[in-house]
Each structure stands twice: as C-alpha cells, then as structure tokens.
Write an enzyme that holds these catalytic residues in place. Structure first.
Site, PDB file in Angstrom:
ATOM      1  N   LEU A 134      -5.551  20.360   2.510  1.00  0.00           N
ATOM      2  CA  LEU A 134      -5.634  19.499   3.777  1.00  0.00           C
ATOM      3  C   LEU A 134      -3.842  19.805   4.420  1.00  0.00           C
ATOM      4  O   LEU A 134      -3.397  18.443   3.427  1.00  0.00           O
ATOM      5  CB  LEU A 134      -6.279  18.606   4.236  1.00  0.00           C
ATOM      6  CG  LEU A 134      -7.825  19.280   4.240  1.00  0.00           C
ATOM      7  CD1 LEU A 134      -8.402  17.438   4.318  1.00  0.00           C
ATOM      8  CD2 LEU A 134      -7.872  19.769   5.760  1.00  0.00           C
ATOM      9  N   ASP A 135      -3.472  19.777   5.020  1.00  0.00           N
ATOM     10  CA  ASP A 135      -2.077  18.910   4.912  1.00  0.00           C
ATOM     11  C   ASP A 135      -1.920  17.555   5.419  1.00  0.00           C
ATOM     12  O   ASP A 135      -2.798  16.821   5.104  1.00  0.00           O
ATOM     13  CB  ASP A 135      -1.392  19.378   6.443  1.00  0.00           C
ATOM     14  CG  ASP A 135      -1.469  19.113   7.913  1.00  0.00           C
ATOM     15  OD1 ASP A 135      -1.895  18.273   8.041  1.00  0.00           O
ATOM     16  OD2 ASP A 135      -2.160  19.702   8.016  1.00  0.00           O
ATOM     17  N   ALA A 136      -0.530  16.232   4.795  1.00  0.00           N
ATOM     18  CA  ALA A 136      -0.581  15.382   4.528  1.00  0.00           C
ATOM     19  C   ALA A 136      -0.676  14.786   6.114  1.00  0.00           C
ATOM     20  O   ALA A 136      -2.036  13.842   5.669  1.00  0.00           O
ATOM     21  CB  ALA A 136       0.791  14.998   4.173  1.00  0.00           C
ATOM     22  N   ASP A 137      -0.692  15.546   7.381  1.00  0.00           N
ATOM     23  CA  ASP A 137      -0.828  14.725   8.455  1.00  0.00           C
ATOM     24  C   ASP A 137      -3.015  15.134   8.680  1.00  0.00           C
ATOM     25  O   ASP A 137      -3.523  14.194   9.954  1.00  0.00           O
ATOM     26  CB  ASP A 137      -0.315  15.099   9.587  1.00  0.00           C
ATOM     27  CG  ASP A 137       1.010  14.389   9.224  1.00  0.00           C
ATOM     28  OD1 ASP A 137       1.712  13.079   8.771  1.00  0.00           O
ATOM     29  OD2 ASP A 137       2.114  14.789  10.027  1.00  0.00           O
ATOM     30  N   THR A 138      -3.563  15.445   8.170  1.00  0.00           N
ATOM     31  CA  THR A 138      -5.137  15.991   8.349  1.00  0.00           C
ATOM     32  C   THR A 138      -5.882  15.070   7.363  1.00  0.00           C
ATOM     33  O   THR A 138      -4.966  14.857   5.502  1.00  0.00           O
ATOM     34  CB  THR A 138      -5.500  17.326   8.656  1.00  0.00           C
ATOM     35  OG1 THR A 138      -4.162  18.092   8.968  1.00  0.00           O
ATOM     36  CG2 THR A 138      -6.586  16.900   9.222  1.00  0.00           C
TER      37      THR A 138
END
Length: 271
Positions: A134-138
């Site tokens: 999952l990307d950092a902002d998710t």
C-alpha cells in the site's frame, strides 16, 4: 474454523478404499488425528469421528482409516473441502497499515515502516514478508506471512484476487456514467484498467465517499483511475483482500488470521 456436523468431504465417491492416500512407513510422520488436534480442528476423539464420516481428505483423497500417518510438512489436509493449516511454523497476519507508513520491512531513510510493527516477531526468528504493498498515503489491510506459495499466488494477476477500497474523492459523484466508465475501462499511461465494482456511498459538501473493488495490482491504480475520471482521491483505505476483511481493527495493530480465513485464502488461489 466453522465445521458442520454432517457435511461430507468434497469429491466423495463410492470407491473410497481405492482412493486411499499413500501410507508412510511405520514410525514416520504423525497420526492424522493428532495432526488435526494440534491444528485446533478438533479433539483426537472428534477427529476420529470425522475420519469415520469421510469428512477428511489428505492430498485430495478421502481418508477412512484410523491412525493413518502423514507428513505435516508436505500433506495437504482438508476438512469438509476446506484446507487447514497444519504446519505450526506458518504465520498469517492482518495489519491495519497506518497512513504515512511505508510498506517495507526496513527503510533506509528512517521513515516508519511495516517492519517496525513486526520487529519483535522478526527478532524472534519469524521470516515475514508483506503480500503486495500500500502506498504511504493509503491506510488499511495488508497481509503478512511466511507462506511463500500463498503470497505468490495472492499477488499473481492470474488468480484475480479482489481488493476493496473506500475512497474519499473531490467532487460530488452523482453521474452513473462515472461507474460505467470505470467498469468498462480507462486508458492509463501504462495501459487500460478497469474496476469490478463501483458504488457511491455518500455525497455532500463537494466530496464523495465511494467503494471500489478491483483485482488490478499496478502501483497507485485506484488513485490513477479515479483521477482519470475527474475525481482525485483525498483519502484511501483498503478494507478487504479477497475474503479477508479489515473490520474494526485499529491502525497499527496486528491480528492473527483464523483457520477459516486462511482456508478461504487457500481456496481463493486454488491451493
């Protein structure tokens, strides 16, 4: 694991004796009922009753013989058609990854990462790795395991394991055409992509909450798809990976998957 008291094992045929699994030499392996008891399926006595009822399969063959010895390292055991985990060293975890954390086991820049959350387990000798990213902002559901075969299949596009996201987007999504466009497919810079389901949950104050279900695994795919149809994402949470749900698990916490959940993951990838 939810096990009925009457349902027979799948693929049951009349010629049960002809389909008996291969026996190990005397003294090798472990008795099947002991393996089932250690896996938490049932007590030895109840496991014997389940064997009598034809509810247990070993390597695809129904077992009727009491005391059959199997190799827990290699045997595939199913109860009522659902595979059970019998290798004690295998670990299956669900993490609610917090927003701002990296989906890595370490970070050379010192940023908080998944490895920090499982550091004690790794220090104790568990070799864990995350299933996808999952990307950092998710934020949201990220699976961790040391079962390489399962992890590989969960990430491989040919098995089409779905992921469900809740996205807060800019703009009030009232036009059904948006959902149709996403389901039909959108051309992105690295090729076309589409969603399996798209549902508008809430609309108001210039924003919308939508549910997106897809089996794509490309980087930032949900954000790129919604941006392409004119609704940039401001917050994103993954709530499901295949049959596994995040539920009310708090950010930054781990939980061990139940036997029924692991069995459903095996089924989803044909293991």
């Amino acid at each position: 694991m939810l096990i009925s008291n009457a349902k027979p094992a799948r693929h049951q045929h009349v010629d049960l004796e002809e389909r008996a699994p291969k026996k190990l030499p005397w003294g090798e392996g472990e008795r099947l009922q002991k393996v089932l008891a250690k896996a938490g399926v049932a007590s030895r006595r109840v496991a014997e009753d389940m064997i009598d009822a034809g509810r247990i399969e070993v390597d695809g063959k129904i077992v009727r013989e009491q005391g059959l010895r199997i190799d827990p390292e290699t045997a595939v055991v199913r109860v009522d058609g659902v595979r059970v985990v019998i290798r004690a060293e295998q670990v299956y975890l669900a993490l609610n990854k917090p927003k701002g954390w990296q989906s890595t086991m370490s970070d050379e820049m010192g940023r908080p990462c998944v490895g920090d959350i499982v550091a004690e387990r790794v220090a104790a000798g568990q070799r864990l790795f995350h299933v996808g990213r999952l990307d950092a902002d998710t934020e949201g559901l990220l699976l961790l395991t040391n079962d390489g075969d399962l992890a590989h299949r969960l990430m491989h596009p040919s098995f089409e394991v779905s992921k469900t996201y809740l996205a807060t987007v800019n703009g009030e999504v009232r036009n059904r055409e948006v959902g149709k466009q996403l389901r039909d497919g959108v051309e992105l810079e690295d090729g076309p992509a589409s969603v399996d389901k798209f549902v508008v949950l809430e609309v108001g104050n210039g924003k919308s909450l939508v549910k997106v279900v897809l089996h794509e695994g490309r980087k930032h795919i949900v954000r790129r798809l919604l941006d392409a149809v004119g609704h940039p994402v401001t917050a994103l949470v993954r709530t499901h990976v295949g049959p596994i749900a995040l539920g009310d698990q708090r950010p930054g916490t781990l939980r061990v998957l139940g036997r029924d959940e692991v069995g459903k993951l095996y089924e989803a990838v044909s293991l």
